[in-house]
Design an enzyme around this catalytic site. Structure first.
Site, PDB file in Angstrom:
ATOM      1  CG  ASN A 192     -11.965  -0.731   4.029  1.00  0.00           C
ATOM      2  OD1 ASN A 192     -12.331  -1.122   5.134  1.00  0.00           O
ATOM      3  ND2 ASN A 192     -10.784  -0.154   3.845  1.00  0.00           N
ATOM      4  N   GLY A 202     -16.273   2.372   3.560  1.00  0.00           N
ATOM      5  CA  GLY A 202     -15.095   3.234   3.415  1.00  0.00           C
ATOM      6  C   GLY A 202     -14.198   2.858   2.251  1.00  0.00           C
ATOM      7  CD  GLN A 203     -14.606  -0.857  -2.719  1.00  0.00           C
ATOM      8  OE1 GLN A 203     -15.726  -1.240  -2.388  1.00  0.00           O
ATOM      9  NE2 GLN A 203     -13.952  -1.348  -3.754  1.00  0.00           N
ATOM     10  CG  HIS A 220      -8.579  -3.119  -2.348  1.00  0.00           C
ATOM     11  ND1 HIS A 220      -9.499  -2.400  -3.076  1.00  0.00           N
ATOM     12  CD2 HIS A 220      -8.422  -2.442  -1.183  1.00  0.00           C
ATOM     13  CE1 HIS A 220      -9.873  -1.328  -2.387  1.00  0.00           C
ATOM     14  NE2 HIS A 220      -9.247  -1.332  -1.222  1.00  0.00           N
ATOM     15  CG  LEU A 221      -8.830  -9.737   0.218  1.00  0.00           C
ATOM     16  CD1 LEU A 221      -8.387 -11.187   0.418  1.00  0.00           C
ATOM     17  CD2 LEU A 221     -10.107  -9.457   0.999  1.00  0.00           C
ATOM     18  CG  HIS A 222      -6.721  -3.026   3.081  1.00  0.00           C
ATOM     19  ND1 HIS A 222      -6.038  -1.844   2.912  1.00  0.00           N
ATOM     20  CD2 HIS A 222      -7.938  -2.828   2.506  1.00  0.00           C
ATOM     21  CE1 HIS A 222      -6.813  -0.965   2.286  1.00  0.00           C
ATOM     22  NE2 HIS A 222      -7.976  -1.538   2.035  1.00  0.00           N
ATOM     23  CG  ASP A 264      -2.053   0.995   1.114  1.00  0.00           C
ATOM     24  OD1 ASP A 264      -3.207   0.551   1.003  1.00  0.00           O
ATOM     25  OD2 ASP A 264      -1.789   2.222   1.133  1.00  0.00           O
ATOM     26  CB  ILE A 265       0.804   4.309  -2.091  1.00  0.00           C
ATOM     27  CG1 ILE A 265       1.908   5.173  -2.654  1.00  0.00           C
ATOM     28  CG2 ILE A 265      -0.439   5.113  -1.741  1.00  0.00           C
ATOM     29  CD1 ILE A 265       1.589   5.735  -4.025  1.00  0.00           C
TER      30      ILE A 265
END
Ligand code: 5GP
Ligand code: ZN
Length: 111
Positions: A83, A89-90, A96-98, A29-30
């Site tokens: 999310n 909160g997407q 995507h999965l965090h 993640d950035i």
């Protein structure tokens, strides 16, 4: 192509790749929220968990997240977050999965 993660999958935008196979790409993640924060995304565009109807792809995503956790040696534990849509909160409209870990995480949600 306007979808951010589709552009990353296509190689049009750079990412720090962690792992990939035919179906899934995982990259850092950035704006990491923890020492380890990786995004696991399907290579084909699916908007969110709400739209997900491909059982095989759902399995691929979960197994990819497990693979990422092993590659990054998250044996002490980690958290998966998906999310979904507005209330979830997407922010990026590509499923995507965090994978979040690398430290003892707090409560799942503020109460
Ligand atoms: P969401 O809120 O949609 O669940 O999460 C989107 C995530 O994508 C956020 O954690 C955000 O930091 C990350 N992100 C947004 N733009 C980029 C980007 O261009 N590259 C990477 N690697 N991550 C991004
Ligand atoms: Zn996309």
């Amino acid at each position: 192509m306007s979808c951010l993660f589709c552009r990353i999958v296509a190689g049009e935008l750079p990412c720090r790749k962690v792992w990939e196979n035919e179906h899934v790409l995982a990259f850092h993640d950035i704006r990491p929220a923890a020492p380890v924060h990786v995004l696991v995304v399907p290579k084909r565009h699916v908007e969110s968990v709400w739209e997900l109807d491909d059982r095989a792809l759902a399995g691929e995503l979960l197994l990819a997240a497990a693979e990422v956790a092993r590659v990054l040696r998250l044996d002490a534990g980690f958290r998966l977050i998906a999310n979904t849509r507005h209330d979830g909160g997407q922010e990026v409209g590509h499923l995507h999965l965090h994978v979040v870990g690398g430290k003892r995480l707090g409560p799942m949600l503020p109460r």
